[in-house]
Design a protein around this motif. Structure first.
Motif, PDB file in Angstrom:
ATOM      1  N   ASN A 178       0.901  -1.204   0.187  1.00 46.42           N
ATOM      2  CA  ASN A 178       0.184   0.156  -0.084  1.00 46.42           C
ATOM      3  C   ASN A 178       0.995   1.268   0.040  1.00 46.42           C
ATOM      4  N   VAL A 201       0.223   6.192 -17.229  1.00 47.22           N
ATOM      5  CA  VAL A 201      -0.692   5.109 -16.968  1.00 47.22           C
ATOM      6  C   VAL A 201      -0.267   3.833 -17.519  1.00 47.22           C
ATOM      7  N   LYS A 242      -0.478  -5.441 -10.337  1.00 47.28           N
ATOM      8  CA  LYS A 242      -1.838  -4.863 -10.571  1.00 47.28           C
ATOM      9  C   LYS A 242      -2.002  -3.497  -9.880  1.00 47.28           C
ATOM     10  N   ILE A 243      -2.243  -2.464 -10.432  1.00 50.04           N
ATOM     11  CA  ILE A 243      -2.746  -1.087  -9.800  1.00 50.04           C
ATOM     12  C   ILE A 243      -3.936  -0.865  -9.956  1.00 50.04           C
ATOM     13  N   ASP A 244      -4.851  -1.060  -8.817  1.00 46.67           N
ATOM     14  CA  ASP A 244      -6.298  -0.794  -8.981  1.00 46.67           C
ATOM     15  C   ASP A 244      -6.755   0.728  -9.169  1.00 46.67           C
ATOM     16  N   ASP A 245      -5.746   1.343  -8.797  1.00 38.81           N
ATOM     17  CA  ASP A 245      -6.128   2.932  -8.975  1.00 38.81           C
ATOM     18  C   ASP A 245      -5.992   3.091 -10.533  1.00 38.81           C
ATOM     19  N   PHE A 246      -5.183   2.556 -11.215  1.00 33.49           N
ATOM     20  CA  PHE A 246      -5.233   2.677 -12.645  1.00 33.49           C
ATOM     21  C   PHE A 246      -6.237   1.779 -13.571  1.00 33.49           C
ATOM     22  N   GLY A 247      -6.702   0.792 -12.666  1.00 32.48           N
ATOM     23  CA  GLY A 247      -7.626  -0.021 -13.234  1.00 32.48           C
ATOM     24  C   GLY A 247      -6.907  -1.153 -14.321  1.00 32.48           C
ATOM     25  N   SER A 263       3.929  10.049 -12.201  1.00 31.97           N
ATOM     26  CA  SER A 263       2.344  10.009 -12.096  1.00 31.97           C
ATOM     27  C   SER A 263       1.708  10.103 -13.367  1.00 31.97           C
TER      28      SER A 263
END
Lengths: 133, 557
Positions: A15, A25, A45-50, A22
């Motif tokens: 986390n 993506v 995996k980066i959930d914020d970027f989906g 930044s």
């Protein structure tokens, strides 16, 4: 790499990873601290970027790792890809063998087969034919 | 003539299930139970592995074809379904054969009678290899009380097991009753062994071409008629083009046409040159032989000429007899042959060459797309006076929504061989032979040069390991009328096909060609997309480009 469905193992969640670029993506670079050796890991995996990413892991120094990521476009949008309708060119399970297929190769030698007609002996005999006037 | 039953074992043919072995019992001819014939039945694994006398099982087989309907027993079409049916086939010939097709090898058992013994030969043929492996079982006469049997078992991965059940064997190379013969992948050896429980010690042959996919039919169906008006939009019909009818022409209106045996011909000559006849004949002609219009050897029996008559010259009826022809033209039917697809893919059409040897014509190339999957009929119409003929090759095929039944190839020639009766006749015959040799030499020369370069061009595409179109070569020259008598007289079809190499993992790694629309989620395995629209997918522009490239270059679902 081109599998729509991948089997992931040994998942670990961080986390507090830091994103170095930044705005990127598609090919982000992150650093994170881990007391577990991450050199054998190759996926993230980066959930914020989906998105899901292929990862190249470098060791910066003890417990500090840099991950260079490239988005896995196939798995990131797996559900959307599965719902796509497309014209299929090749498939393992559905195909039509009567289209020319450049993947099929042939040996240099060929086979020759002969098949007689069902009544092959019609010319087996001989006769004299006399024509008089 | 050998009569046989062919049972193809190819992809999609459910002969062998995953966990059981399907076996076939074959009763050989001249057994006591069925006095002259075969029986074919299917058995379960349990019955066979228990090495017990099975009851004649009853089952239906898929894809069995009976290639000669001239069995004494009624022809029964066989289909593979759940259920039971007894099938017996009888043949009065001394040899019958059953072939099992387990691509790319063919296994056949020949049954035949050899004196008082009944023998069976097992042999395997692989494409591109000559068979050299065979074994023979002989059954002594004291075994006539029970029908001799050979069992064949084909496992799901292509292992062929053979066993002769419960009979005394003769010869050192025969198996015992409890042994199985395993035809190994090396065609030069046959391995004998006791069938182990797990089969681990038996060298297995691979069913290289056993695919478990689904053939997708043509993606575009064209309706022949307008759904609203019923008007025919696209004509998919094909008119029947048959061979011509024979006109009813009497050959004896002016000349007299006879069929003679050698003895009859000699008797005619003796009488013709006798003093009494010679005097009669010379009233009309200067030379005795001038009454003879033609003397030919016909390369067939002329069985339709049956009417007995005495030979006439001029208005004089001789003592010498013969059979007189009643029609100028007659038909000779050589029967049919089926040109069967082998691979059931594009290679049957693109890379396969078909030629037909027509007696008294030679080899003619056939267009593979005309004849593949068709039944060919060869028929001659012959002029008995001159020996001229027309030959017709009819193609019948109901495929691709077109019912084709038409003469597609026609040629003509002369089949009778002239016997010169005078020295001037002989000179003209000799000149004709010289002309034939000259034209044949030039034909062969052009074939050698022209077609070799064609073959090299074809060979380049094959050298690139891609199945391409195959060149046809000229296999015979032209026939002069007198050379015809010594030429081959049996018509046949020659099929030249490639030997396809398909790695066992190709289907999974690369799939096969397709051309249909589908939702990607409905598919399995390796997939390549030809056209796809990625609008609406939430990705950057460059990601969409990458995704499209992956979908088109291949991915796994």
């Amino acid at each position: 790499m081109n599998d729509l469905t991948k089997t992931l193992t040994n998942e670990r969640i961080y986390n507090d990873a830091r994103l170095l670029n930044s705005e990127e993506v598609e090919r982000p670079t992150v650093t994170l601290i881990s007391d577990v050796d991450l050199t054998g890991y190759n996926y993230a995996k980066i959930d914020d970027f989906g998105r899901s990413y292929f990862a190249r892991v470098e060791v910066v120094r003890d417990n500090l790792y840099r991950l260079s990521l490239e988005s896995d476009v196939l798995s990131s949008r797996a559900d959307a890809v599965k719902s796509l309708t497309a014209v299929i060119g090749r498939n393992s399970r559905k195909y039509n063998s009567y289209f020319h297929d450049n993947e099929l190769t042939a040996y240099s030698y060929r086979t020759v087969q002969t098949k007689l007609f069902s009544n092959p002996e019609v010319f087996a005999g001989n006769s004299y034919v006399l024509v008089t006037v | 003539m050998i009569k046989y039953i062919k049972i193809p074992i190819r992809r999609g043919t459910a002969f062998a299930s995953v966990d059981t072995i399907t076996a076939f019992q074959i009763d050989l001819p001249y057994s006591a139970l069925n006095t002259s014939g075969w029986s074919l039945a299917k058995h379960s694994t349990t019955q066979l592995m228990g090495i017990e006398e099975p009851t004649l099982a009853t089952d239906l087989f898929k894809d069995i074809e009976i290639h000669n309907d001239a069995f004494n027993f009624a022809h029964i079409p066989i289909r593979f379904e759940d259920g039971v049916q007894v099938a017996y086939y009888y043949s009065r010939d001394t040899k019958s054969r059953i072939e099992f097709y387990c691509f790319p090898a063919v296994y056949s058992i020949l049954g035949g009678r050899d004196g008082t013994n009944c023998r069976a030969w097992i042999r395997r043929e692989d494409l591109g290899k000559t068979w050299s492996c065979s074994r023979r079982w002989a059954f002594p006469s004291d075994a006539w009380g029970v029908a001799p049997r050979i069992y064949l078992a084909v496992s799901s991965d292509g292992v062929l097991f053979l066993m002769a059940f419960g009979r005394q064997m003769i010869g050192d190379d025969n198996p015992t009753t409890t042994e199985w013969v395993v035809m190994s992948e090396d065609v030069n050896t046959v391995a004998w062994g006791i069938y182990p429980e797990n089969g681990a010690d038996i060298e297995k042959m691979k069913l290289e071409y056993y695919f478990d996919g689904v053939e997708v039919e043509e993606t575009t169906r064209y309706d022949d008629t307008d759904v609203n008006t019923g008007e025919i939009k696209r004509d998919n019909t094909s008119d029947i083009i048959g061979t011509p009818l024979i006109p009813d022409v009497d050959p004896n209106a002016f000349v007299n046409v006879y069929k003679l045996s050698a003895l009859q011909l000699k008797a005619f000559k003796t009488e013709l040159f006798s003093t009494s006849i010679a005097d009669i004949v010379k009233r009309w002609w200067d030379k005795t032989t001038d009454c003879i219009v033609a003397l030919n050897i016909a390369p067939l029996e002329l069985e339709h000429v049956t009417r007995s008559a005495q030979i006439k010259v001029g208005t004089h009826t001789m003592e010498a007899g013969a059979k007189q022809a009643d029609g100028v033209l007659f038909k000779v039917n050589c029967g049919t042959v089926e040109v069967r697809p082998y691979y059931e893919n594009f290679a049957d059409y693109e890379a396969t060459v078909v030629q037909c040897y027509i007696p008294f014509i030679g080899f003619i190339p056939l267009k593979t797309i005309d004849v593949m999957g068709a039944t060919l009929t060869l028929e001659y119409i012959v002029n008995i006076v001159t020996g001229d003929f027309n030959v017709f090759l009819k193609v019948a095929r109901n495929k691709f929504d077109v019912n084709l039944n038409a003469v597609l190839y026609e040629s003509s020639g002369k089949m009778f061989s002239q016997i010169p009766v005078t020295s001037s006749d002989y000179s003209s015959v000799l000149q004709g032979a010289i002309n034939t040799m000259t034209s044949t030499a030039s034909t062969v020369a052009s074939a050698t040069t022209g077609n070799v370069s064609g073959m090299i061009a074809g060979g380049s595409s094959i050298a690139s390991s891609v199945l391409g179109s195959a060149p046809a070569i000229q296999r015979s020259g032209s026939f002069g009328n007198n050379a015809s008598i010594c030429a081959m007289r049996r018509p046949f079809v020659l099929i030249e096909r490639p030997r396809i190499a398909i790695p066992s993992s190709l289907q999974d790694d690369k799939g096969f060609m397709a051309n249909f629309s589908a939702t990607l989620g409905s598919l399995e395995g390796y997939t390549e997309v030809r056209h796809v629209n990625l609008d609406g997918i939430d990705l950057t522009a460059s990601e969409k480009t990458r995704l499209e490239s992956i979908l088109k270059n291949g991915f796994y679902i």
